[in-house]
Design an enzyme around this catalytic site. Structure first.
Site, PDB file in Angstrom:
ATOM      1  N   CYS A  25       8.987 -14.399  19.402  1.00  0.00           N
ATOM      2  CA  CYS A  25       9.639 -15.031  20.552  1.00  0.00           C
ATOM      3  C   CYS A  25      10.322 -13.959  21.401  1.00  0.00           C
ATOM      4  CB  CYS A  25      10.656 -16.076  20.102  1.00  0.00           C
ATOM      5  SG  CYS A  25      12.014 -15.385  19.132  1.00  0.00           S
ATOM      6  N   CYS A  91     -17.993  24.586   7.077  1.00  0.00           N
ATOM      7  CA  CYS A  91     -18.169  24.441   5.634  1.00  0.00           C
ATOM      8  C   CYS A  91     -17.119  23.510   5.057  1.00  0.00           C
ATOM      9  CB  CYS A  91     -18.099  25.797   4.944  1.00  0.00           C
ATOM     10  SG  CYS A  91     -16.481  26.581   5.162  1.00  0.00           S
ATOM     11  N   CYS A  94     -13.465  24.271   5.626  1.00  0.00           N
ATOM     12  CA  CYS A  94     -12.973  23.823   6.945  1.00  0.00           C
ATOM     13  C   CYS A  94     -12.485  22.381   6.851  1.00  0.00           C
ATOM     14  CB  CYS A  94     -14.083  23.909   7.996  1.00  0.00           C
ATOM     15  SG  CYS A  94     -14.688  25.561   8.330  1.00  0.00           S
ATOM     16  N   ASP A 511      -5.062   2.656  57.329  1.00  0.00           N
ATOM     17  CA  ASP A 511      -5.620   3.880  57.882  1.00  0.00           C
ATOM     18  C   ASP A 511      -6.915   3.475  58.590  1.00  0.00           C
ATOM     19  OD1 ASP A 511      -6.443   6.667  58.177  1.00  0.00           O
ATOM     20  OD2 ASP A 511      -7.843   6.214  56.549  1.00  0.00           O
ATOM     21  N   ASP A 709      -7.510   5.736  52.165  1.00  0.00           N
ATOM     22  CA  ASP A 709      -8.524   6.273  51.262  1.00  0.00           C
ATOM     23  C   ASP A 709      -8.516   7.792  51.156  1.00  0.00           C
ATOM     24  OD1 ASP A 709      -9.524   6.763  53.885  1.00  0.00           O
ATOM     25  OD2 ASP A 709     -11.520   7.053  53.017  1.00  0.00           O
TER      26      ASP A 709
END
Length: 825
Positions: A25, A91, A94, A511, A709
């Site tokens: 709630c 390998c 690693c 624009d 834009d």
């Protein structure tokens, strides 16, 4: 669209999003927010009940401290698997090194690294950045593997499992509650049921059966209310679970005494309310099941977007096609797409051609033609042709992934109107509990016999009917559905706050170039003198203009190429500064320039006088062409108005809005376009800082939205009350905006405003219902109608009303899924 992080005043602040489980709630929301805000370094903390997420912003955030604060407040932070792609492992050592590095990160509970797939799956509460940092410190490179899709699929699976568990519990509780209800309420309502019970098992045995069945209901499906409610009560931070726990336990405890120790109670008060406790739990669980189903539908927009992401790709590697998981596609890979398939990632077509359905980006149903050099977007649908494309953006960098992130961010936002709800719900549950105690005391002191029974029943009714759930869900569910519907329409709300602001906009400023117009000059008019052929004139004029880099020259060349004309060879090209150009093309002398150039050449342009006047009124600058010393044609190149622009301006006027145009173009052209479109106010010949000043001035007339834009629009977009960026524009403009219109379709502006109005109307309806429901029914539950009408509200009906209030709010929010702009305007 490669969106960059904007550099602004908040650049030094970190942002962490944490999933929170156990909130039921609005008071839970307030409690988690207060706990998070108490953590050092937290500047703001916003918790969303609908998405069950917390967004924390601040410098030097410690995720482990934030998780601990949430858990100390009584809520859970779910462990979730994170898939990470690791490069550089060679390998097994690693693998061990990476696993050790990951397990040292606070919050990691398990880490599994696979050398063959070069991936790590990490479980726990650690954030992705910390994990990637640990891998980098170990000497390897790492990145997220399709994180959005994984998270969404995992979240969907979790929601499905939650709904299934609720459904199971509701059925189990209902099966046990039904006989309790029949035994008790049936005896009260129907004499024949009462007699049947008395003549078969007897009243006391009936109470024993009710006790056994109710105990199973409360300790089985209902146990969740006590596990959450009482710890919250012990922390002096009661929530909705606390109300249910105290109410049902009070009814059960009173019935327990009446059944096994009736002598303790005053004469005439030995009644049982087992059915009330059992029915309350069952009805509230049913409400939560309906709520879970509805909440699942509120996020369907995200599910549909994630569903657009393909799973595998055919990639050209080592001279052959290999099918690989889409997460393994790399930038530069060449991907093959067959008819009817989805485009996997963003890229550029290399071979082949087709038509692609891009409606998921633009909202436009008409397929778009694609050929070598065209860009394609991941998630769009290939139609009939086959083609190959080179991947340019993969994984989280694709436009679809960015759209999903934008929608998720907006859905998790908190509107200013939510502040009122937060203030109210912070005190709501404690006030309700106080009212329940007051109700019990008033009935006990002033009520008729049996006063104890009346006091208990009405106090339980007050506890059960109160519903902060509806208040907490009123705003976020509408935001989720509204922003999701917007995404389907090609309108992306980057900030949820824009939803509230857009409804109050009074002025919309545009624009011009690239927004109202196409942004690409093209040949719009060509009138010929008698005796001249259009194709021949256009071919030689284009051949001459091909030697120029001017945008007008390029538009003329493009027109000739579009008509398939062969351009003759050009020699002796010369530019006459301030007048025009001259050259020899195809053995003819060609002069192109303004009217003053023709006059200088001794040519009379009056024959084109009417045409020149018309072009001037339309804001177009005419050019003249002369061939071998004779006036041949008048030509106009202009930036055409977008097809949807007049319709968009009309739609905004129908909404009662003022429309302005702010442009760096010359006044004559700007005013000509304004007259054509019916624009109310024009500000022309301004630089980017001039656009900001114009926006500030127009804001004095009311809340202002600016639509642009270009890079030069970014400051104005940021200054406006609401900035709307055309999605076909620049990344900088998009970053500065609050709303992104994914296509160049300007009618999306009025769509966005209409959607804002519809969403805010929906939120107000939800809040009105949630507040008025409690304002009216809590007094009724307390017994306000008893003195005048002799009416009391049973706790059973109170539980049903409470469950329905949340379902009503969610159902009302889901109506926004059917939003259509035409019906909203």
């Amino acid at each position: 669209m490669n969106i960059q992080v904007p550099q602004n005043a908040t650049a030094d602040l970190g942002r962490i999003v944490i999933d929170v489980e156990g909130m039921t709630c609005a008071s839970c929301v307030g409690r988690v927010e207060r706990a998070l805000q108490a953590v050092s370094g937290v500047k703001t903390a916003a918790v969303n009940l609908a998405t069950e997420r917390a967004e924390i912003i601040g410098p030097d955030l410690d995720r482990s401290a934030l998780v601990k604060a949430i858990e100390d407040a009584g809520y859970d932070v779910p462990t979730r698997p994170i898939d990470i792609v690791i490069e550089g492992m060679t390998c097994a050592s690693c693998v061990a090194r990476v696993e050790r590095a990951l397990k040292t990160v606070p919050g990691v509970t398990a880490a599994n690294v696979n050398l063959a797939t070069e991936r790590a799956t990490v479980t726990g509460t650690a954030d992705l950045a910390s994990l990637i940092g640990a891998i980098a410190d170990a000497g390897y490179e790492a990145r997220a593997a399709a994180e959005t899709a994984i998270m969404s699929e995992e979240s969907a699976a979790k929601k499905t499992a939650e709904e299934a568990a609720l459904r199971r519990d509701v059925l189990f509780a209902a099966a046990l509650t039904l006989p309790v209800f029949v035994l008790e309420m049936g005896s009260h309502l129907f004499m024949w049921v009462h007699m049947a019970v008395m003549n078969s098992i007897g009243m006391q045995n009936s109470w024993y059966i009710q006790f056994a069945l109710t105990t199973v209901v409360l300790l089985g499906p209902g146990l969740r209310f006590y596990r959450k409610g009482f710890p919250a009560l012990a922390r002096l931070a009661p929530d909705m679970n606390s109300l249910v726990a105290v109410g049902t336990l009070a009814a059960f405890g009173y019935s327990l005494v009446a059944t096994f120790a009736p002598g303790i109670l005053p004469p005439g008060t030995q009644n049982v309310y087992f059915e009330a406790a059992a029915v309350i739990v069952t009805l509230i669980l049913l409400g939560r099941l309906l709520e879970a189903r509805a909440k699942g539908r509120t996020s369907e927009a995200i599910k549909r977007l994630v569903g657009l992401q393909a799973k595998t790709a055919r990639v050209l590697r080592n001279g052959g096609l290999v099918e690989v998981p889409v997460a393994e596609v790399r930038p530069g890979d060449v991907v093959e797409v067959r008819p009817g398939e989805r485009v996997l990632v963003d890229g550029e077509v290399t071979t082949g051609a087709s038509w692609i359905d891009e409606s998921m980006i633009s909202g436009e149903p008409v397929p778009v033609e694609k050929a070598p050099g065209s860009t394609v977007t991941g998630g769009t649908v290939n139609q009939t042709g086959a083609f190959s494309f080179r991947a340019t953006a993969v994984g989280e960098a694709t436009m679809l992934a960015q759209i999903i992130r934008m929608v998720e961010a907006a859905q998790g936002g908190k509107l200013p109107i939510q502040a009122l709800v937060d203030r109210v719900t912070m005190w709501f549950v404690p006030v309700v509990m106080a009212l329940a105690v007051l109700t019990f005391a008033v009935w006990l002191i002033f009520g008729p016999d049996p006063a104890l029974t009346f006091g208990l029943v009405n106090a339980v009714a007050v506890l059960i009917i109160a519903c902060p759930c509806a208040m907490g869900l009123a705003t976020p569910t509408s935001i989720m559905v509204g922003t999701g519907r917007g995404a389907e329409m090609g309108v992306l709300f980057r900030k949820g706050e824009a939803l509230q602001a857009l409804q109050s906009v009074k002025v919309v400023a545009f624009d011009k170039t690239g927004t109202l117009t196409e942004g690409k000059p093209r040949l719009t008019d060509m009138a010929l003198a008698p005796g001249f052929d259009r194709a021949a004139v256009l071919a030689v004029v284009a051949a001459v203009e091909a030697k120029s880099e001017h945008p007008i020259a390029r538009a003329i060349v493009a027109a000739a190429e579009a008509e398939g004309l062969i351009l003759p060879e050009v020699t002796a090209f010369d530019s006459v500064t301030g007048f025009g150009v001259t050259a020899a093309a195809g053995g003819q002398r060609v002069d192109v320039g303004a009217d003053r150039y023709m006059v200088k050449l001794g040519l009379d342009v009056s024959g084109f006088g009417d045409t020149a006047t018309r072009l001037g009124d339309e804001g177009k600058s005419p050019l003249y062409a002369a061939i071998d010393g004779k006036l041949a044609a008048i030509i106009a190149v202009a930036d055409p108005i977008k097809e949807t622009t007049p319709q968009a301006i009309q739609a905004l006027h129908l909404l009662g809005l003022k429309v302005a145009m702010i442009t760096g173009d010359n006044s004559r052209t700007a005013n000509a376009i304004a007259r054509q479109l019916g624009i109310d106010e024009v500000v022309a010949e301004v630089l980017p800082d001039g656009k900001v000043a114009a926006v500030k001035r127009l804001k004095a007339q009311g809340l202002l939205a600016y639509v642009g834009d270009g890079i030069n629009d970014a400051p104005a977009l940021a200054e406006a009350d609401v900035g709307l960026a055309v999605g076909t524009g620049t990344d900088i403009a998009i970053e500065a905006a609050d709303v992104v219109l994914m296509s160049g379709r300007l009618t999306a502006v009025s769509d966005a405003i209409a959607l804002s109005k519809a969403t805010m109307r929906n939120i107000r309806q939800n809040l009105f219902w949630a507040f008025i429901y409690n304002a009216l029914l809590i007094p009724v539950a307390a017994g306000a109608l008893w003195p005048a009408f002799g009416l009391l509200l049973s706790p059973i009906f109170a539980a049903a009303a409470m469950a329905l209030s949340s379902v009503f709010v969610l159902g009302n929010a889901l109506r926004l899924r059917r939003f259509a702009p035409s019906s909203a305007v």
